[in-house]
Each structure stands twice: as structure tokens, then as C-alpha cells.
Write an enzyme that holds these catalytic residues in place. Structure first.
Site, PDB file in Angstrom:
ATOM      1  N   GLU A  78     -44.933 -17.963  27.573  1.00 47.29           N
ATOM      2  CA  GLU A  78     -43.793 -17.075  27.821  1.00 47.29           C
ATOM      3  C   GLU A  78     -44.122 -16.062  28.900  1.00 47.29           C
ATOM      4  O   GLU A  78     -45.232 -15.519  28.939  1.00 47.29           O
ATOM      5  CB  GLU A  78     -43.449 -16.369  26.501  1.00 47.29           C
ATOM      6  CG  GLU A  78     -41.980 -16.193  26.268  1.00 47.29           C
ATOM      7  CD  GLU A  78     -41.244 -17.530  26.133  1.00 47.29           C
ATOM      8  OE1 GLU A  78     -40.725 -18.025  27.158  1.00 47.29           O
ATOM      9  OE2 GLU A  78     -41.197 -18.068  25.020  1.00 47.29           O
ATOM     10  N   SER A 132     -13.034 -23.730  31.158  1.00 48.80           N
ATOM     11  CA  SER A 132     -13.991 -23.993  30.085  1.00 48.80           C
ATOM     12  C   SER A 132     -13.236 -24.135  28.764  1.00 48.80           C
ATOM     13  O   SER A 132     -12.318 -23.358  28.482  1.00 48.80           O
ATOM     14  CB  SER A 132     -14.989 -22.838  29.984  1.00 48.80           C
ATOM     15  OG  SER A 132     -15.571 -22.826  28.699  1.00 48.80           O
ATOM     16  N   ALA A 171     -28.426 -16.439  22.758  1.00 52.84           N
ATOM     17  CA  ALA A 171     -29.428 -16.632  21.708  1.00 52.84           C
ATOM     18  C   ALA A 171     -30.817 -16.870  22.299  1.00 52.84           C
ATOM     19  O   ALA A 171     -31.762 -17.150  21.579  1.00 52.84           O
ATOM     20  CB  ALA A 171     -29.025 -17.812  20.824  1.00 52.84           C
ATOM     21  N   LEU A 190     -31.522 -19.363  24.224  1.00 52.54           N
ATOM     22  CA  LEU A 190     -31.746 -20.814  24.217  1.00 52.54           C
ATOM     23  C   LEU A 190     -31.281 -21.444  25.538  1.00 52.54           C
ATOM     24  O   LEU A 190     -31.039 -22.641  25.624  1.00 52.54           O
ATOM     25  CB  LEU A 190     -31.019 -21.454  23.018  1.00 52.54           C
ATOM     26  CG  LEU A 190     -31.489 -20.936  21.650  1.00 52.54           C
ATOM     27  CD1 LEU A 190     -30.652 -21.529  20.514  1.00 52.54           C
ATOM     28  CD2 LEU A 190     -32.966 -21.253  21.409  1.00 52.54           C
ATOM     29  N   ASP A 229     -36.517 -22.705  32.615  1.00 53.22           N
ATOM     30  CA  ASP A 229     -35.354 -23.157  31.852  1.00 53.22           C
ATOM     31  C   ASP A 229     -34.638 -24.315  32.549  1.00 53.22           C
ATOM     32  O   ASP A 229     -34.263 -25.310  31.920  1.00 53.22           O
ATOM     33  CB  ASP A 229     -34.379 -21.994  31.638  1.00 53.22           C
ATOM     34  CG  ASP A 229     -35.055 -20.792  30.991  1.00 53.22           C
ATOM     35  OD1 ASP A 229     -36.126 -20.975  30.398  1.00 53.22           O
ATOM     36  OD2 ASP A 229     -34.512 -19.689  31.084  1.00 53.22           O
TER      37      ASP A 229
END
Ligand code: GLA
Length: 381
Positions: free
Chosen positions: A33, A67, A119, A121, A168
Site C-alpha cells: 500500500e 449511467s 469503499a 475498492l 488500480d
């Protein structure tokens, strides 16, 4: 594979079927991280939740973007006006990719996002990578995954204005089902590390603390700036080149804060390489220890944790987890806990109780096996 739901909504909104639909996943990071921007190694995997982008070419220079999670409202922009200065909201992630790829004419885009937002993620990387994968196919650009990763990171850095690293986007594009991705952030070379905890009776619990998480708040940029400053003061190319011995002897050249930031970077890179070794020999008890050490380093040396993340980690450990740590940028978002699958219910209860005792918002829980990276899931006839 197909996404008939998305197909149908596309026709309802734009009047025709899409030319292509691509899907790209969110991620969790097992370990490594805050070292992607320091040329380090990271070990994330793609989660099952993904974001889909359905796209159709237009013959003019109009972009229409909608969206399904935003009531199908259509945002209309002229391609000539696409620039980082253009104000907007979530569609800026889509426009950033369009800007980065310099598409030749207009498109209609419909997004269907299933990666939990905020979150930690990587819902934004999933969005960018789904759009980039669809456009790469639609306009036959032939960009490889490394080029797409750099392009989507650039879109987020320079168009959206979020100073994220390369992890990511890379994992959202490059992940292989069943494996965590060992990514060398210096040159984007990868190795798939089979990650099968289920056959050892284990599970990776993902705990969304529901605490605020934003990379634009300054804490993330400040950490990057500390690393840049150390690199400059010590005359090295990146933290990747630094050893603990060298750091100890260079203490007087940097500030105390910089010393602790650098200590995290150096020790975290070593933990990632060790984690690969222990996963390969299925020594999950040792992996748990590495997760704990990573969390302690992020909390104490890098200072990017927060009370909710610490409570999630501590409660997991006291419920018997092999190890736990915060994931992603920090300051909120999610933690992971490596637990016995049979203890899942008990662990969740314990975390919920600790959150209630601390008057925190109730957390959400997920679990995911390592999934496949971005894919084209449907092409028009
Ligand atoms: C965020 C960024 C990544 C990485 C992590 C911390 O998720 O987008 O590039 O820096 O934080 O590891």
C-alpha cells in the site's frame, strides 16, 4: 456473456443498440500500500464486482453519456469542448478517457456500475478501464494493457485531477481469475500469484467501514510529496532504491516525518515480496502476520489509517483473524481480514458490535475470489 439489461436500457435511452460492451472490475489490494507511486511492488486482485460501459459510435462530434445508477440522465458534451477545464461530475471519469484516447468522433455511452462507491475498492478505475477497453475495441486502437493502464491513470491524474498511482488501473485491466497480480510499478511487468485461500478453509473478508474516503482531500497528495522530497534529498530515483541501512544513515538529511514515510515504503516493498513467497507455499499464518505488519506501518509510520479502519482491524484480530489491514488510499474506505471461513459470521458480529460501541456508522461486508480483469463482453452485429 452478455448484459441484456444494459443492452435494453441503451436502446431505451439512445434509440439503437450499442456497438460494444466492456466490463472492468474493482480491486482489493492484498498487500503493497502507498508504494505504487514509489516504483514499488503491489499485490492486488480484481474483485467480482465490475462496471460495464456500453458504447456506440456516432457520425457527428456529440458525446452523450448516461449511467444506470444516475437515473439514466444524459449528459451531452461536444467533443470539441472536452478539456480538463470543463466542469462536471462523475462523467468526468468517462470524458478523461475520451480526452486521453483522442477519439475521432462522437459516441453514446451508458454505464452500469456495480463496484461499491467510496469503499476504497476502486470504482473509479473500474469505470475508466471499462470505457478504455470499449473504446480500444471500437476504434481498433490496438493499445496493449500497459498502455491502457498508463492512459487511464493519466486521465485520472490530469483530467479528473486525482493524483493516484498506477495500481488500480493496472489490476483492473491485467488481473487473471484465481490469482493476485504481482505488479512491478516501475515497468508494469507482472506475475500471476495463485491465491486460493478457500481450499485451506479460509476467506478474505472485505469490511467497508463506510467512513469518508477521498483522494482529493490532500492527505494522499501530501504523502506523495513526502516521498518525492525524500527521493530528492537523498539523490535517488525512487524509494525502490532505498534500503533500511541507507535510510538509517541518512536520517539527518530528511525530516522526522519523511523518515517515517520512507520507512513505510521500504518495509512495505519487502513485505510484498515476502507475501508472494509465503502465498506460494500456502503459509497463510505467515501471510496474516505480514498483513498485520502492513497495517501497523500504514497506521503508525505512514499515518493514513483512521479510527474506523483501526477498529475493523482490531476487532477482526480479536475474533481470531489470521491477519487484517486497511486497504487502498486510507482515511476511510475498506479493510481486509484473512479469516477461517467457518468464523465468518462470528467475525462480522464482533466487528459490528465494536462499531456500535464506538458510535460508528454500520459497516458493510463483502467477500470476493480473485476475478478476471477487463473484458469485452459483447459486440454488435
Ligand atoms: C489509491 C490509489 C492507488 C494507490 C493506493 C494506495 O487506491 O489510487 O494508486 O496509491 O491508493 O496504495
Amino acid at each position: 456473456m452478455s448484459n441484456s439489461h444494459l443492452d435494453k436500457s441503451f436502446v431505451e435511452i439512445f434509440g439503437e443498440t450499442p456497438d460494444v460492451i466492456a466490463g472492468a472490475p474493482g480491486r482489493v489490494n492484498l498487500i503493497g500500500e502507498h508504494i505504487d507511486y514509489s516504483d514499488g511492488f503491489v499485490l492486488p486482485f480484481a474483485i467480482a464486482d465490475r462496471t460495464y460501459a456500453a458504447v456506440r459510435k456516432r457520425s457527428d462530434r456529440i458525446l452523450r453519456i448516461a449511467s444506470m445508477q444516475r437515473h439514466n440522465n444524459v449528459v451531452t458534451v461536444n467533443l470539441n469542448d472536452v478539456s480538463p477545464n470543463l466542469k462536471g461530475q462523475w462523467e468526468r471519469y468517462v470524458l478523461g478517457v475520451i480526452w486521453g484516447m483522442q477519439i475521432p468522433h462522437g459516441i453514446d455511452v451508458l454505464i452500469d456500475g456495480h463496484v461499491p462507491l467510496g469503499a476504497g475498492l476502486s470504482s473509479s478505475a473500474a469505470l475508466e478501464c471499462s470505457v478504455a477497453t470499449a473504446l480500444n475495441d471500437l476504434f481498433s486502437y490496438g493499445f496493449n494493457l500497459e498502455q491502457l493502464a498508463r492512459l487511464t491513470q493519466k486521465a485520472e491524474n490530469e483530467y479528473v485531477g486525482v493524483p493516484c498511482g498506477i495500481m488500480d488501473q493496472s489490476v483492473s485491466l491485467m488481473a487473471q481469475r484465481g490469482s493476485a497480480l504481482l505488479l512491478d510499478c516501475r515497468d508494469l511487468t507482472t506475475k500471476n500469484v495463485e491465491f486460493d485461500v478457500a481450499s485451506s478453509g479460509l476467506e478474505l473478508l472485505i469490511i467497508d467501514t463506510q467512513a469518508h474516503h477521498s483522494l482529493t482531500d490532500g492527505g494522499y497528495a501530501e504523502r506523495r510529496a513526502s516521498c518525492d522530497s525524500v527521493v530528492k534529498k537523498l539523490g535517488i530515483r525512487s524509494m525502490r532504491e532505498l534500503t533500511i541501512a541507507q535510510l538509517e544513515t541518512s536520517k539527518e538529511l530528511i525530516t522526522v516525518t519523511e523518515y517515517f514515510r520512507a520507512k513505510h515504503a521500504v518495509t512495505e516493498i519487502a513485505r510484498v515480496l515476502k507475501a508472494v513467497e509465503v502465498i506460494e507455499r500456502k503459509d497463510f499464518a505467515e501471510l496474516g502476520q505480514l498483513l498485520n505488519a502492513s497495517h501497523a506501518s500504514l497506521r503508525d509510520d505512514y499515518d493514513v489509517s483512521c479510527p474506523e479502519l483501526n477498529v475493523a482491524v482490531d476487532a477482526s484480530i480479536s475474533a481470531g483473524a489470521l491477519g487484517a489491514r486497511m486497504v487502498g488510499g486510507g482515511f476511510g474506505g475498506s479493510a481486509i481480514a484473512l479469516i477461517k471461513a467457518s468464523h465468518s459470521h462470528e467475525t462480522i458480529k464482533k466487528i459490528e458490535t465494536s462499531f456500535t460501541q464506538n458510535s460508528f456508522k454500520a459497516p458493510r461486508f463483502f467477500t470476493s475470489l480473485p476475478s478476471q480483469g477487463a473484458e469485452i463482453i459483447q459486440r454488435g452485429l
